[in-house]
Design an enzyme around this catalytic site. Structure first.
Site, PDB file in Angstrom:
ATOM      1  N   HIS A   1       0.817  -1.211   0.000  1.00  0.00           N
ATOM      2  CA  HIS A   1       0.000   0.000   0.000  1.00  0.00           C
ATOM      3  C   HIS A   1       0.856   1.270   0.000  1.00  0.00           C
ATOM      4  CE1 HIS A   1      -4.255  -1.062   0.162  1.00  0.00           C
ATOM      5  NE2 HIS A   1      -3.925  -2.118   0.881  1.00  0.00           N
TER       6      HIS A   1
ATOM      7  N   ASP B   1      -7.855  -1.360  -2.054  1.00  0.00           N
ATOM      8  CA  ASP B   1      -8.910  -2.127  -1.394  1.00  0.00           C
ATOM      9  C   ASP B   1     -10.233  -1.667  -1.982  1.00  0.00           C
ATOM     10  OD1 ASP B   1      -7.031  -3.343   0.249  1.00  0.00           O
ATOM     11  OD2 ASP B   1      -7.221  -1.824   1.809  1.00  0.00           O
TER      12      ASP B   1
ATOM     13  N   GLU C   1      -7.750 -11.847   1.500  1.00  0.00           N
ATOM     14  CA  GLU C   1      -8.575 -10.637   1.585  1.00  0.00           C
ATOM     15  C   GLU C   1      -9.331 -10.455   0.279  1.00  0.00           C
ATOM     16  OE1 GLU C   1      -6.013  -7.354   2.484  1.00  0.00           O
ATOM     17  OE2 GLU C   1      -5.493  -8.093   4.476  1.00  0.00           O
TER      18      GLU C   1
ATOM     19  N   HIS D   1      -8.614  -6.922  -1.397  1.00  0.00           N
ATOM     20  CA  HIS D   1      -7.272  -6.396  -1.685  1.00  0.00           C
ATOM     21  C   HIS D   1      -6.786  -6.843  -3.066  1.00  0.00           C
ATOM     22  CE1 HIS D   1      -3.077  -5.137  -0.556  1.00  0.00           C
ATOM     23  NE2 HIS D   1      -2.826  -5.977  -1.553  1.00  0.00           N
TER      24      HIS D   1
END
Length: 252
Positions: free
Chosen positions: A136, A143, A207, A210
């Site tokens: 990130h 996301d 996730e 993500h």
């Protein structure tokens, strides 16, 4: 393309191997996403009051373009929502430390290595190293979730950032005879996965929200020879002014 194609199995990332991927920084700038008319932006960490989280989401310029492409692939009546993208190091550190401490409190007898592994499932190790930045921190990781035409979020089967197995991208693929609700959730995840993959992103298997493009995790997932995004920075106004004035001294 089949937007409801099943989500394939994917390995848990080998973070050490991912962080060894070479980076050939391409120099694409970070861009604010909030003015986009092609998708919605809801900066989740700022809205949730996380210290140092920004009130805007930023991503590399090509990531912006690829998000627009993914959004355009969605069926009529569905919209892509960006929850987070470029993330300050202080936010990354806060999220990692907080989850680790909660897991440790919940299971005080757990081995530290296992706590680290479980924390890494949901929060990448904080790093500003030029050769191994947290995804990130590059502006390549995003996301995302889905909403209906009016901005109501679709049921994805777990909360954003929920630290349970329900957050694994393929969790709802495992039901042989899913209920109507489980099938709906599964199809929402399939839809998100397939449009993001078609736009060139890779997914973090733990996730559902993500996705990566251009960073080391993307390179590791896709078999690319190198990443194209290293650490990036949203510059404060003072530094922007300095850069602009320095630029006046250079010939065009």
């Amino acid at each position: 393309m089949d937007l409801l194609a099943p989500i394939p199995e994917a390995p848990e990332p080998d973070w050490a191997a991912a962080f060894r991927m070479p980076i050939a920084e391409c120099g694409q700038p970070l861009q604010a996403l909030g003015i986009s008319q092609g998708f919605l932006v809801w900066p989740a960490y700022h809205r949730l009051g996380i210290p140092n989280a920004l009130p805007e989401c930023h991503a590399r310029s090509e990531v912006f373009d690829r998000l627009l492409h993914a959004a355009n692939l969605l069926p009529d009546g569905m919209r892509l929502v960006v929850l987070d993208a470029w993330r300050p190091f202080a936010v990354q550190q806060h999220l990692y430390d907080t989850l680790y401490d909660i897991l440790k409190h919940h299971e005080p007898e757990a081995d530290p290595a296992e706590l680290t592994r479980r924390t890494r499932e949901f929060v990448a190790p904080p790093s500003t190293r030029a050769d191994a930045p947290s995804p990130h921190l590059t502006g390549g990781a995003v996301d995302v979730t889905l909403a209906d035409r009016d901005g109501r979020w679709l049921n994805m089967g777990s909360l954003f950032d929920e630290a349970t197995p329900r957050s694994y991208t393929r969790h709802y693929e495992a039901f042989e005879q899913p209920t109507k609700l489980q099938r709906r959730v599964r199809d929402h995840r399939r839809l998100l996965f397939n449009v993001m993959q078609a736009a060139g992103f890779s997914n973090l298997s733990s996730e559902w929200w993500h996705y990566d493009y251009g960073d080391q995790l993307w390179a590791w997932h896709t078999g690319a020879s190198k990443a194209i995004y290293g650490p990036a920075q949203v510059l404060p106004l003072e530094q922007l002014w300095r850069q602009q004035l320095d630029g006046l001294r250079k010939p065009l």
